[in-house]
Design an enzyme around this catalytic site. Structure first.
Site, PDB file in Angstrom:
ATOM      1  N   HIS A   1     108.385 -14.233  -3.343  1.00  9.43           N
ATOM      2  CA  HIS A   1     107.739 -13.046  -3.618  1.00  9.43           C
ATOM      3  C   HIS A   1     106.137 -13.455  -3.594  1.00  9.43           C
ATOM      4  O   HIS A   1     105.397 -12.306  -3.532  1.00  9.43           O
ATOM      5  CB  HIS A   1     108.280 -12.264  -4.792  1.00  9.43           C
ATOM      6  CG  HIS A   1     107.805 -13.120  -6.297  1.00  9.43           C
ATOM      7  ND1 HIS A   1     108.605 -14.101  -6.778  1.00  9.43           N
ATOM      8  CD2 HIS A   1     106.674 -12.883  -6.956  1.00  9.43           C
ATOM      9  CE1 HIS A   1     108.068 -14.450  -7.699  1.00  9.43           C
ATOM     10  NE2 HIS A   1     106.824 -13.902  -8.051  1.00  9.43           N
TER      11      HIS A   1
ATOM     12  N   LYS B   1     102.700 -10.840  -2.075  1.00 13.92           N
ATOM     13  CA  LYS B   1     101.593 -10.584  -2.856  1.00 13.92           C
ATOM     14  C   LYS B   1     100.165  -9.999  -1.848  1.00 13.92           C
ATOM     15  O   LYS B   1      99.961 -10.889  -0.931  1.00 13.92           O
ATOM     16  CB  LYS B   1     100.840 -11.328  -3.985  1.00 13.92           C
ATOM     17  CG  LYS B   1     101.851 -11.681  -5.140  1.00 13.92           C
ATOM     18  CD  LYS B   1     101.702 -12.611  -5.926  1.00 13.92           C
ATOM     19  CE  LYS B   1     102.529 -12.826  -7.203  1.00 13.92           C
ATOM     20  NZ  LYS B   1     102.490 -11.406  -8.046  1.00 13.92           N
TER      21      LYS B   1
ATOM     22  N   HIS C   1     107.187 -21.793  -4.351  1.00 14.71           N
ATOM     23  CA  HIS C   1     105.876 -20.768  -4.396  1.00 14.71           C
ATOM     24  C   HIS C   1     104.459 -21.676  -4.009  1.00 14.71           C
ATOM     25  O   HIS C   1     103.946 -21.224  -3.059  1.00 14.71           O
ATOM     26  CB  HIS C   1     105.777 -20.447  -5.783  1.00 14.71           C
ATOM     27  CG  HIS C   1     107.067 -19.322  -6.184  1.00 14.71           C
ATOM     28  ND1 HIS C   1     107.488 -18.462  -5.017  1.00 14.71           N
ATOM     29  CD2 HIS C   1     107.664 -19.003  -7.465  1.00 14.71           C
ATOM     30  CE1 HIS C   1     108.305 -17.773  -5.856  1.00 14.71           C
ATOM     31  NE2 HIS C   1     108.539 -17.871  -7.303  1.00 14.71           N
TER      32      HIS C   1
ATOM     33  N   LYS D   1     106.054 -23.944 -17.815  1.00 15.96           N
ATOM     34  CA  LYS D   1     106.293 -22.866 -18.693  1.00 15.96           C
ATOM     35  C   LYS D   1     105.463 -23.207 -20.162  1.00 15.96           C
ATOM     36  O   LYS D   1     105.072 -24.185 -20.532  1.00 15.96           O
ATOM     37  CB  LYS D   1     107.628 -22.917 -18.991  1.00 15.96           C
ATOM     38  CG  LYS D   1     108.464 -22.636 -17.852  1.00 15.96           C
ATOM     39  CD  LYS D   1     108.357 -21.193 -17.786  1.00 15.96           C
ATOM     40  CE  LYS D   1     109.525 -20.660 -16.415  1.00 15.96           C
ATOM     41  NZ  LYS D   1     109.605 -19.387 -16.202  1.00 15.96           N
TER      42      LYS D   1
END
Length: 466
Positions: free
Chosen positions: A178, A182, A240, A326
């Site tokens: 995804h 963008k 990504h 994270k």
């Protein structure tokens, strides 16, 4: 205006009660419907191992997902979408009821129906589900959307690819990333290849380093089981961040087509050197092992920072620094090209970098950090910033959220922003040294920028967090 040129579609969504579907897919379908971008005739069939108690319960889930994600909802559009939604349980062992539901939906929609099958399932379940699609005939006339990670390493990735090719051809496989949907990522191509000013400086002669920095402030959010089986390298780096590297580093495609763009990206990956464990830092945030579904002695990395090298004429000698993790200090998506200093200094050197910065948010911004004269009687050179605010420049534009754009592209059959099999294979080859010989895991505090060793990795420091 409705895109009536799109064929009627049956959309089959595996993982239909999961987090991705609720946060992205249902709001995305609603927004496409509200903008008139969906086919005039379509049906949505959710699927998974466990069915809701009734169709109405599942429809309520879709309503709640849309209303919870969007500030404004047109109830007529939402009810039209919800009225096309149903659920049929299936598993890797038995998909007969689902196959019957797909055939029934197609009969209602008429001739020329296409199938879009969205596989939002864990890597461990992917091959079994693909095999079921082939056995039950659901893969016929279907485009398969496959969520990352594409396998968990080189061999499992190749096994998955073989399984996919047994049921569909490569041109029917849409490996979704995804980030590539963008608007801000696509702006990299436009700004670079449509502007000689930028293209001329986009090489090792002028660029000292590139940073691709995607820190996440959030933790696991209930995804402990997934993360234990995947980890940060597989979840983010091999997908990504390496895809962003491909967009930044590619040479000019021969034309603006899906084949040419992916050929150019694949060529970069062939030049990307296998990652060096000595130039990588793995971290795990303090408290990770206390999360639900996480092993008490887990060695899974929640943070990765590394240096990558592209061994071709354009980029030889330029380090690409990739960082993600994270529970970090901020949630950002930033690409930074740091330029070299002038060959000869005319003015007293200013202690600030000279950088081109892409902020890859839903409100994209491009900045160039330059040096300029401070107004006044003396020649004092200081840091200044030029900004391109794309929302302000194009106030009447109708940008698409990433999943909206990619869902629409699948229905159009446009693979430009999807990942090809040879790209996936090469990226696993590049990442395999870190899987075979991972760096020692270093602890870091939640809300920090990761282990100290990672802060020292980037020469000149990271743009974000020093």
């Amino acid at each position: 205006m409705t895109e009536n040129h799109l064929q009627p579609h049956v959309l089959v969504l595996f993982g239909a009660r999961g987090d991705l579907a609720k946060r992205k897919l249902y709001p995305g379908l609603y927004r496409l419907a509200a903008a008139g971008r969906l086919p005039a005739s379509y049906a949505v069939i959710g699927s998974g191992r466990h069915a809701p108690d009734s169709r109405e319960e599942f429809q309520d889930l879709v309503r709640d997902a849309v209303r919870g994600s969007l500030d404004e909802v047109d109830e007529g559009t939402l009810e039209d979408l919800v009225g096309r939604v149903s659920f049929t349980a299936s598993s890797a062992d038995d998909g007969s009821d689902l196959a019957a539901a797909v055939r029934d939906a197609e009969q209602e929609l008429g001739d020329g129906v296409r199938r879009l099958v969205y596989l939002s399932v864990p890597p461990s379940a992917m091959q079994g589900m693909v095999g079921m699609l082939g056995r039950e005939g659901i893969a016929e006339r279907a485009r398969l959307v496959v969520e990352k990670p594409f396998g968990l390493g080189l061999e499992s990735s190749r096994e998955l690819d073989r399984t996919l090719k047994e049921v569909v051809e490569e041109d029917a496989i849409f490996r979704i990333d995804h980030f590539l949907g963008k608007e801000a990522v696509q702006d990299i191509l436009a700004l670079r290849f449509a502007n000689r000013l930028l293209e001329a400086a986009w090489c090792a002669r002028d660029v000292a380093s590139v940073q691709i920095d995607v820190p996440e402030a959030l933790g696991l959010e209930g995804r402990g089981g997934f993360y234990e089986g995947t980890g940060c390298l597989r979840d983010m780096i091999s997908t990504h961040l390496c895809q962003l590297l491909g967009f930044v580093a590619m040479d000019r495609p021969r034309d603006f087509s899906a084949e040419a763009l992916r050929d150019a990206k694949s060529e970069v990956f062939r030049s990307l050197q296998p990652l060096d464990p000595g130039r990588a830092v793995f971290g795990q945030y303090a408290g990770y092992r206390d999360e639900e579904d996480v092993d008490d002695d887990s060695q899974v990395e929640t943070f990765v920072a590394l240096e990558a090298r592209v061994d071709n004429d354009r980029w030889r000698g330029v380090p690409f620094y990739l960082r993600t993790g994270k529970a970090l200090a901020e949630g950002r998506r930033t690409i930074t090209l740091r330029f070299r200093e002038p060959d000869e200094q005319l003015f007293e050197q200013v202690a600030c970098p000279h950088e081109l910065v892409f902020e890859l948010t839903d409100e994209p911004e491009v900045k160039v950090d330059v040096r300029a004269k401070r107004p006044g009687p003396e020649m004092v050179v200081c840091a200044a910033t030029m900004r391109l605010d794309l929302e302000r420049e194009f106030p009447d534009a109708e940008p698409l959220e990433a999943y909206e754009r990619l869902l629409l592209d699948v229905m159009r059959g446009d693979q430009m922003l999807f990942t090809r099999a040879d790209e996936v294979d090469r990226l696993w080859e590049v990442c395999q040294p870190l899987l075979d010989d991972p760096p020692a895991l270093q602890s870091y505090e939640q809300g920090s920028w990761g282990p100290d060793a990672a802060l020292a990795l980037a020469e000149g420091g990271w743009r974000l967090g020093g």
